[in-house]
Design an enzyme around this catalytic site. Structure first.
Site, PDB file in Angstrom:
ATOM      1  N   ASP A 193      44.273  91.538   3.075  1.00 12.61           N
ATOM      2  CA  ASP A 193      44.103  90.211   2.263  1.00 12.61           C
ATOM      3  C   ASP A 193      45.603  90.262   1.492  1.00 12.61           C
ATOM      4  OD1 ASP A 193      43.103  88.531   0.251  1.00 12.61           O
ATOM      5  OD2 ASP A 193      41.031  89.045   0.855  1.00 12.61           O
ATOM      6  N   HIS A 216      48.037  88.581   3.159  1.00 13.99           N
ATOM      7  CA  HIS A 216      47.869  87.028   2.736  1.00 13.99           C
ATOM      8  C   HIS A 216      49.051  86.630   1.725  1.00 13.99           C
ATOM      9  CE1 HIS A 216      43.275  86.617   4.000  1.00 13.99           C
ATOM     10  NE2 HIS A 216      44.276  87.267   5.111  1.00 13.99           N
TER      11      HIS A 216
END
Length: 367
Positions: A193, A216
């Site tokens: 993430d 991310h």
């Protein structure tokens, strides 16, 4: 300085014996010490379940890890409480070195199958703490977020190594919320993430020399989840490298009413290596399209600077500034951006974005 060695209280570095109690005993004694004290974890592999280290303590504590802490193989044993290792209400704590491995793989596969899974544990957390140093730690395979800093102030995170597979769900590297005066300097974060996520109430944040990817990117948000929300302000992200990440630097807000805000943010001296969305403001975040009545974000974004950002995008639109229809972005500043797509100039997309650009601009300024 008195040193409280966890082995003295029964911890065994064999990777099999549950050493939770000896760790808590060593902490409790160090916490009561009137002089500076050390909790010491020698070499070896220590199996521990949930560790909550409560303060306030009488004096400064050094928590020195020369070994490795591992979570039990059964993910339910730590997954229900939300935290694996938690420091709460501690003032003046220094956590140094060591490796923690939450062994999250079986938990992620439960999540992927949509089974009956616990909420998942954050690996190491600081809540309601002040004057924190986290230095030289390695975190592997967290169930949920690796490091969280919530309701804390004056926190330094230095030379941290974080690793989890790119497909591991919700394994943010460092998550900051309702905290001020947080510095992250030096570190390699490869996870599933955000490498770093700044949530509501993050202020006076400095991030430098981070290698991010896969993951991310470095994100502010998601913000605007609630109508009454603390804003994010005074943030600098500098001298960092993003490699094969989904985003580079991103500000993300829900498309729903909110009093939240983002202001006084600087992204500068950044390198993007094959990043999907190198520069992105997304104020239309609404997964599943639910709970966004007018599809418009109340979060006000102002005073955001992007300077000296160079490298390559894996999508044609390297810069997307998609701002709220009811609260336009204002005071945006772009300077010396050079982002290529397939060795050619990339494209930009702007909506409700206001500001000025100077210097080299590839893609072209669309504000």
């Amino acid at each position: 300085m008195p040193s409280f060695n966890v082995q003295r209280y029964g911890a065994r570095g064999d990777g099999r014996t549950d050493s939770t109690k000896p760790f808590l005993t060593a902490w409790s004694l160090a916490c009561k010490s009137r002089v500076q004290a050390m909790v010491y974890i020698p070499r070896g592999t220590y199996l521990v379940t949930n560790l909550v280290f409560w303060g306030p303590c009488k004096n400064r504590i050094t928590f020195k890890i020369d070994g490795t802490l591992v979570a039990p193989a059964n993910y339910w044993s730590i997954g229900n409480s939300g935290y694996w290792i938690l420091f709460a209400k501690v003032n003046r704590i220094s956590v140094q070195g060591g490796t923690i491995d939450a062994r999250g793989a079986s938990y992620w596969s439960c999540r992927r199958k949509g089974g009956n899974c616990p909420q998942g544990a954050r690996s190491i957390s600081f809540s309601w703490c002040t004057n924190v140093l986290l230095s030289g730690l390695t975190s592997f395979n967290s169930q949920n977020m690796h490091v969280t800093v919530h309701h804390s102030s004056n926190v330094r995170i230095q030379n941290i190594r974080i690793r989890a597979p790119s497909g591991s769900p919700n394994t943010d590297g460092i998550h900051i919320q309702s905290s001020s005066g947080v510095t992250i300097s030096g570190g390699t974060i490869a996870t599933g993430d955000d490498c770093v996520a700044l949530s509501q109430g993050s202020r006076n944040i400095w991030i430098e020399r981070v290698n991010c990817g896969p993951g991310h990117g470095i994100s502010i948000g998601s913000l605007g989840d609630y109508a009454n929300e603390e804003g994010v302000q005074n943030v600098t992200v500098t001298s960092s490298v993003f490699t094969k990440t989904q985003n580079g630097v991103r500000i993300k807000t829900w498309a729903r009413p909110s009093r939240g805000f983002v202001r006084n943010v600087v992204f500068r001296n950044l390198i993007m290596n094959n990043v999907e969305n190198p520069v992105i403001i997304d104020q239309n975040y609404c997964p599943n399209g639910r709970g966004c009545p007018r599809q418009s974000s109340g979060v006000k974004i102002s005073g955001v600077t992007f300077v000296n950002i160079k490298g390559t995008s894996t999508t044609p639109i390297a810069m997307k500034l998609d701002c709220s229809g009811s609260n336009h972005c204002t005071g945006l500043r772009l300077q010396d951006i050079k982002l290529l797509y397939m060795r050619r100039s990339s494209a930009s997309y702007c909506k409700n974005a206001h500001g000025r650009a100077s210097g080299v601009m590839v893609p072209r300024n669309c504000m």
